[in-house]
Design an enzyme around this catalytic site. Structure first.
Site: not given
Ligand code: ADP
Ligand code: NG1
Ligand code: MG
Length: 431
Positions: A164, A208
């Protein structure tokens, strides 16, 4: 944007991404094939000598935050949004050994659907690192920033790979990228011109860092690689990733799949069994292989996880090769690879969910040549490859069959179902 009553000094931007193929293999050391999307995180910044960090968000869902910029603490138990900013800030300050950091007033604005596999978390982490770099007069290469951000996002507790952060910095408008690790390298991938990639969000969210789903898979892969290493006479404690074991054993990916069949059984392994094979106590296993939020996991499905990783790594290579060679039926071949990837994520890696599987099925019935979950899964988005001349009918059909059936979703089609083109990488904008 909300404001602190004055014009910002500069802006930083980092995009989200869609992974076209190569799911849950970056942290095993294997190449992935994402592209940046238009949706992004933008931060408006004023820097000062206050010694304070002040954050506001244009989205009221995310509360204000303020702290001493010399005293940053990241809460892994409760991953509130500002902790992702702190990851990028702390990571950059430590990496560049900045001893007197500038104070920051930031307004954060984001358009990436959250917890939906489009990497909103890394966009925020990368954008925060970029903000901090600029404010403190530092200059890092894209590669250094990618590696540093992959490292510092782990402060939040998830043990991700690095896809990412790498695509967020290394993306170029108009091209997808093959991202290779150790050492980090990105190569342009020319996608067929007769298709468009369409993203659809099943609207089930999974953060996550707030759950152990993600880290359990990381740990299962680590244990499987360590058991294979030990059984094959390697010093297993030196291994954590499948790619390193495969290399040490001199295996092709197909041979690695056969080794999995030979060594690992289908039934889940209990922790006691794993300890017995590796000849360690449960406490030692915690040190060599587990993470804070996986200490209490009782069983591990090693055979299926390993089979997914090796076969998915193979599919990424086939996808890239097909894009390079451009056979007449390229898009059909790519579609099969995407469908196989989804089946493997669903059945072997078990990182999908019922709504997402239903959405993927609807996408296939609506004219996609291939459709699969993208990102970590357990909810979130599917990416579908659709013939360019059928995008409108595809979107109409998915709207009716998935979003139209649910009053809660009807209102939110636009932000959750959209065609996308490969976007550009993170940047600083100074007026
Ligand atoms: P993703 O697949 O979108 O990476 P994660 O679970 O890894 O999902 O991360 C999502 C978290 O990132 C949200 O719960 C929030 O805390 C933070 N986040 C995402 N977008 C924003 C935003 N626009 N402003 C503030 N925090 C954000
Ligand atoms: P998302 O779903 O965007 O948080 C996560 C991991 C990637 C990769 C994918 C699965 C982080 C920041 N991102 O992505 O490194 O393992 O899942 O392919 O841990
Ligand atoms: Mg993420």
């Amino acid at each position: 944007m909300g404001s602190y009553g004055k014009k910002p000094d500069y802006y930083a931007r980092a995009s989200g991404r869609v992974n076209l193929i190569g799911e849950h293999i970056d942290y095993c050391g294997y190449s992935v094939l994402p592209m940046a999307i238009e949706q992004d995180v933008i931060i408006a910044v004023s820097s000062n000598d206050s010694g304070r960090l002040q954050l506001v968000n244009t989205n009221m869902e995310y509360g204000m935050f303020e702290c001493d910029i010399n005293d940053l603490s990241i809460n892994k138990e409760k991953p509130v949004w500002h902790n992702y900013f702190l990851c990028g800030l702390k990571g950059l300050l430590e990496h560049c050994k900045v001893t007197s950091p500038k104070g920051l007033q930031c307004v954060v604005d984001g358009t990436i659907p959250k917890s939906a596999g489009l990497s909103s978390s890394s966009a925020l982490v990368c954008c925060a690192a970029l903000v901090t770099m600029h404010a403190n007069g530092q200059a890092l290469s894209k590669k250094e920033l990618s590696d540093m951000c992959a490292h510092c996002e782990r402060f939040i507790g998830t043990e991700g790979g690095g896809m990412d952060q790498a695509i967020s910095f290394m993306a170029n408008k108009g091209t997808a990228k093959l991202i290779e690790f150790n050492p980090l390298k990105s190569t342009d991938v020319e996608l067929p011109e007769d298709v468009v990639f369409v993203i659809s969000n099943c609207c089930v969210e999974l953060n996550k860092a707030a759950t152990s789903h993600f880290n359990i898979r990381v740990v299962e892969c680590r244990l499987a690689s360590q058991i294979i290493a030990k059984t094959k006479g390697l010093k297993w404690r030196e291994f954590k990733r499948f790619a390193d074991v495969q290399k040490a054993l001199g295996l092709t990916l197909d041979e690695a799949i056969n080794v999995v069949k030979e060594i690992l059984h289908q039934e889940p392994y209990t922790k006691e069994e794993v300890c017995g094979i590796l000849e360690v106590t449960a406490d030692e296993l915690a040190q060599t292989s587990l993470s804070a939020n996986t200490l209490d996991v009782k069983t591990f499905k090693l055979h299926n996880r390993a089979t997914h990783v090796f076969s998915e790594a193979n599919r990424v290579l086939q996808f890239k090769k097909t894009c390079d060679l451009k056979p007449a039926d390229a898009s059909v071949v790519l579609g099969y690879l995407m469908n196989d990837s989804h089946s493997s994520c669903r059945d072997l890696y078990q990182c999908s969910c019922d709504d997402l599987d239903r959405l993927v099925d609807i996408c296939c019935q609506s004219g996609a040549l291939g459709s699969r979950l993208t990102g970590a899964g357990w909810g979130g988005c599917a990416v579908s490859m659709v013939p360019a001349n059928q995008v409108d009918s595809f979107i109409k059909s998915v709207t009716e069959k998935y979003y139209g059936k649910d009053d809660r979703l009807k209102e939110k089609v636009k932000e959750n179902l959209f065609a996308t083109q490969p976007g550009g990488g993170a940047a600083i904008y100074v007026e």
